[in-house]
Design a protein around this motif. Structure first.
Motif, PDB file in Angstrom:
ATOM      1  N   VAL A  22      47.411 -68.694  88.565  1.00 13.46           N
ATOM      2  CA  VAL A  22      47.780 -69.576  87.456  1.00 13.46           C
ATOM      3  C   VAL A  22      46.661 -70.588  87.235  1.00 13.46           C
ATOM      4  O   VAL A  22      46.242 -70.839  86.104  1.00 13.46           O
ATOM      5  N   GLY A  23      46.146 -71.156  88.331  1.00 15.88           N
ATOM      6  CA  GLY A  23      45.050 -72.113  88.219  1.00 15.88           C
ATOM      7  C   GLY A  23      43.832 -71.512  87.545  1.00 15.88           C
ATOM      8  O   GLY A  23      43.194 -72.144  86.700  1.00 15.88           O
ATOM      9  N   ARG A  24      43.533 -70.281  87.897  1.00 11.76           N
ATOM     10  CA  ARG A  24      42.390 -69.591  87.267  1.00 11.76           C
ATOM     11  C   ARG A  24      42.659 -69.320  85.784  1.00 11.76           C
ATOM     12  O   ARG A  24      41.755 -69.369  84.962  1.00 11.76           O
ATOM     13  N   SER A  25      43.917 -69.028  85.458  1.00  9.61           N
ATOM     14  CA  SER A  25      44.283 -68.705  84.075  1.00  9.61           C
ATOM     15  C   SER A  25      44.158 -69.899  83.149  1.00  9.61           C
ATOM     16  O   SER A  25      44.057 -69.733  81.935  1.00  9.61           O
ATOM     17  N   LYS A  26      44.165 -71.102  83.704  1.00  9.33           N
ATOM     18  CA  LYS A  26      44.030 -72.297  82.873  1.00  9.33           C
ATOM     19  C   LYS A  26      42.681 -72.356  82.169  1.00  9.33           C
ATOM     20  O   LYS A  26      42.524 -73.049  81.173  1.00  9.33           O
ATOM     21  N   SER A  27      41.707 -71.625  82.677  1.00 10.30           N
ATOM     22  CA  SER A  27      40.377 -71.667  82.057  1.00 10.30           C
ATOM     23  C   SER A  27      40.213 -70.641  80.932  1.00 10.30           C
ATOM     24  O   SER A  27      39.140 -70.545  80.351  1.00 10.30           O
ATOM     25  N   VAL A  28      41.259 -69.899  80.608  1.00 10.10           N
ATOM     26  CA  VAL A  28      41.167 -68.896  79.539  1.00 10.10           C
ATOM     27  C   VAL A  28      40.891 -69.570  78.195  1.00 10.10           C
ATOM     28  O   VAL A  28      39.988 -69.178  77.466  1.00 10.10           O
ATOM     29  N   CYS A  29      41.701 -70.566  77.860  1.00 12.03           N
ATOM     30  CA  CYS A  29      41.505 -71.287  76.606  1.00 12.03           C
ATOM     31  C   CYS A  29      42.306 -72.589  76.656  1.00 12.03           C
ATOM     32  O   CYS A  29      43.136 -72.791  77.548  1.00 12.03           O
ATOM     33  N   LYS A  30      42.067 -73.458  75.684  1.00 13.48           N
ATOM     34  CA  LYS A  30      42.755 -74.754  75.663  1.00 13.48           C
ATOM     35  C   LYS A  30      44.262 -74.589  75.515  1.00 13.48           C
ATOM     36  O   LYS A  30      45.043 -75.332  76.108  1.00 13.48           O
ATOM     37  N   GLN A  31      44.693 -73.609  74.735  1.00 14.75           N
ATOM     38  CA  GLN A  31      46.133 -73.393  74.532  1.00 14.75           C
ATOM     39  C   GLN A  31      46.802 -72.994  75.845  1.00 14.75           C
ATOM     40  O   GLN A  31      47.863 -73.505  76.180  1.00 14.75           O
ATOM     41  N   TRP A  32      46.189 -72.079  76.602  1.00 15.83           N
ATOM     42  CA  TRP A  32      46.759 -71.664  77.884  1.00 15.83           C
ATOM     43  C   TRP A  32      46.762 -72.845  78.848  1.00 15.83           C
ATOM     44  O   TRP A  32      47.719 -73.035  79.589  1.00 15.83           O
ATOM     45  N   TYR A  33      45.684 -73.629  78.865  1.00 17.84           N
ATOM     46  CA  TYR A  33      45.627 -74.793  79.751  1.00 17.84           C
ATOM     47  C   TYR A  33      46.793 -75.730  79.464  1.00 17.84           C
ATOM     48  O   TYR A  33      47.474 -76.201  80.376  1.00 17.84           O
ATOM     49  N   ALA A  34      47.031 -75.998  78.184  1.00 17.98           N
ATOM     50  CA  ALA A  34      48.122 -76.901  77.810  1.00 17.98           C
ATOM     51  C   ALA A  34      49.479 -76.325  78.213  1.00 17.98           C
ATOM     52  O   ALA A  34      50.310 -77.024  78.792  1.00 17.98           O
ATOM     53  N   LEU A  35      49.722 -75.055  77.945  1.00 18.70           N
ATOM     54  CA  LEU A  35      51.010 -74.432  78.282  1.00 18.70           C
ATOM     55  C   LEU A  35      51.230 -74.334  79.789  1.00 18.70           C
ATOM     56  O   LEU A  35      52.331 -74.557  80.277  1.00 18.70           O
ATOM     57  N   LEU A  36      50.175 -74.002  80.532  1.00 20.04           N
ATOM     58  CA  LEU A  36      50.308 -73.862  81.985  1.00 20.04           C
ATOM     59  C   LEU A  36      50.401 -75.216  82.688  1.00 20.04           C
ATOM     60  O   LEU A  36      50.711 -75.259  83.881  1.00 20.04           O
ATOM     61  N   SER A  37      50.153 -76.290  81.982  1.00 23.02           N
ATOM     62  CA  SER A  37      50.228 -77.624  82.567  1.00 23.02           C
ATOM     63  C   SER A  37      51.552 -78.332  82.279  1.00 23.02           C
ATOM     64  O   SER A  37      51.773 -79.433  82.760  1.00 23.02           O
ATOM     65  N   THR A  38      52.429 -77.714  81.498  1.00 28.32           N
ATOM     66  CA  THR A  38      53.700 -78.369  81.160  1.00 28.32           C
ATOM     67  C   THR A  38      54.659 -78.335  82.333  1.00 28.32           C
ATOM     68  O   THR A  38      54.608 -77.446  83.185  1.00 28.32           O
ATOM     69  N   GLN A  39      55.569 -79.298  82.342  1.00 27.34           N
ATOM     70  CA  GLN A  39      56.594 -79.350  83.383  1.00 27.34           C
ATOM     71  C   GLN A  39      57.540 -78.151  83.273  1.00 27.34           C
ATOM     72  O   GLN A  39      58.031 -77.660  84.283  1.00 27.34           O
ATOM     73  N   ASP A  40      57.795 -77.658  82.063  1.00 26.50           N
ATOM     74  CA  ASP A  40      58.647 -76.468  81.897  1.00 26.50           C
ATOM     75  C   ASP A  40      58.043 -75.270  82.628  1.00 26.50           C
ATOM     76  O   ASP A  40      58.736 -74.535  83.319  1.00 26.50           O
ATOM     77  N   PHE A  41      56.729 -75.074  82.457  1.00 24.14           N
ATOM     78  CA  PHE A  41      56.076 -73.965  83.148  1.00 24.14           C
ATOM     79  C   PHE A  41      56.180 -74.142  84.661  1.00 24.14           C
ATOM     80  O   PHE A  41      56.506 -73.207  85.383  1.00 24.14           O
ATOM     81  N   VAL A  42      55.902 -75.354  85.157  1.00 28.99           N
ATOM     82  CA  VAL A  42      55.952 -75.619  86.602  1.00 28.99           C
ATOM     83  C   VAL A  42      57.351 -75.335  87.145  1.00 28.99           C
ATOM     84  O   VAL A  42      57.508 -74.698  88.183  1.00 28.99           O
ATOM     85  N   ARG A  43      58.382 -75.802  86.428  1.00 26.04           N
ATOM     86  CA  ARG A  43      59.765 -75.571  86.879  1.00 26.04           C
ATOM     87  C   ARG A  43      60.087 -74.082  86.961  1.00 26.04           C
ATOM     88  O   ARG A  43      60.646 -73.612  87.945  1.00 26.04           O
ATOM     89  N   ILE A  44      59.735 -73.340  85.911  1.00 26.87           N
ATOM     90  CA  ILE A  44      60.040 -71.900  85.898  1.00 26.87           C
ATOM     91  C   ILE A  44      59.245 -71.192  86.992  1.00 26.87           C
ATOM     92  O   ILE A  44      59.773 -70.362  87.726  1.00 26.87           O
ATOM     93  N   HIS A  45      57.958 -71.534  87.137  1.00 26.63           N
ATOM     94  CA  HIS A  45      57.119 -70.906  88.159  1.00 26.63           C
ATOM     95  C   HIS A  45      57.674 -71.185  89.553  1.00 26.63           C
ATOM     96  O   HIS A  45      57.770 -70.289  90.393  1.00 26.63           O
ATOM     97  N   CYS A  46      58.060 -72.433  89.801  1.00 30.54           N
ATOM     98  CA  CYS A  46      58.615 -72.796  91.117  1.00 30.54           C
ATOM     99  C   CYS A  46      59.926 -72.065  91.377  1.00 30.54           C
ATOM    100  O   CYS A  46      60.155 -71.572  92.483  1.00 30.54           O
ATOM    101  N   SER A  47      60.787 -71.979  90.389  1.00 30.94           N
ATOM    102  CA  SER A  47      62.076 -71.307  90.603  1.00 30.94           C
ATOM    103  C   SER A  47      61.881 -69.811  90.873  1.00 30.94           C
ATOM    104  O   SER A  47      62.606 -69.227  91.660  1.00 30.94           O
ATOM    105  N   ARG A  48      60.884 -69.213  90.264  1.00 32.41           N
ATOM    106  CA  ARG A  48      60.627 -67.791  90.516  1.00 32.41           C
ATOM    107  C   ARG A  48      59.892 -67.582  91.835  1.00 32.41           C
ATOM    108  O   ARG A  48      59.863 -66.486  92.358  1.00 32.41           O
TER     109      ARG A  48
END
Length: 194
Positions: A22-48
């Motif tokens: 996931v950390g590596r994927s943040k460098s794909v583009c600004k949109q991915w960086y923003a989406l992968l940095s949201t609390q919603d993403f963190v919550r879903i990733h942690c729960s999975r």
């Protein structure tokens, strides 16, 4: 074949990959960086990640830090992966004070400095400032991590110095400390054994 929407890629696929990827994927583009940095993403990733096959324990000893998978059937640890400290430290110098979603607030015993550290990505941030914020004294201070309503990671630092209680909050988003007014009873200011 139609292109997959970015939202599907991020929230249905990337929430299932290891944190390092996931950390590596943040460098794909600004949109991915923003989406992968949201609390919603963190919550879903942690729960999975909460399935037993994904559980890990972080162990720190004199010179090394290691991550071990937990083997629930035998209540034991599996083979370790070594994580190098990306910051300067001495033997027995690093103490974990608080953690949240894989982010650690650590204390360097020889300098009294606080750091935020992600052992998965090895990224870290010194929280100490020239005006004495971000310095921790064992047995006098308390530290906590939380996420506010705006998805900003915060460090709560309660300091007790010479009979004065100070409450400070560090904002990861703003990268600064601020004082929080706090009224307390006098008995909370003294150092007494529990």
């Amino acid at each position: 074949m139609a292109d997959l929407p970015v939202h599907t890629i991020v929230f249905e696929i990337l929430t299932r990959v290891p944190a390092k990827d996931v950390g590596r994927s943040k460098s794909v583009c600004k949109q991915w960086y923003a989406l992968l940095s949201t609390q919603d993403f963190v919550r879903i990733h942690c729960s999975r990640s909460l399935v037993s096959s994904n559980q890990r324990v972080l162990l720190i000893d004199d010179l090394t830090c290691s991550v071990h998978p937990i083997i629930f059937q035998s209540n034991d640890y599996g083979p370790s992966s070594i994580v190098t400290f990306p910051f300067h430290h001495h033997n027995n110098d690093v103490s974990i004070l608080s953690h949240l979603n894989g982010l650690l607030c650590v204390y360097l015993n020889h300098t009294y400095e606080l750091l935020l550290w992600n052992p998965t990505t090895t990224a870290f941030k010194h929280l100490s400032t020239p005006d004495s914020h971000g310095f921790y004294i064992n047995n006098l201070d308390a530290i906590g991590l939380y996420v506010d309503a705006d998805d900003d990671y915060k460090v709560l630092h309660i300091k007790r110095r010479s009979g004065v209680l100070g409450v400070y909050v560090y904002s990861r988003e703003v990268d600064s400390w601020r004082n929080i007014p706090f009224i307390t009873r006098q008995e909370y200011l003294s150092v007494t054994p529990c």
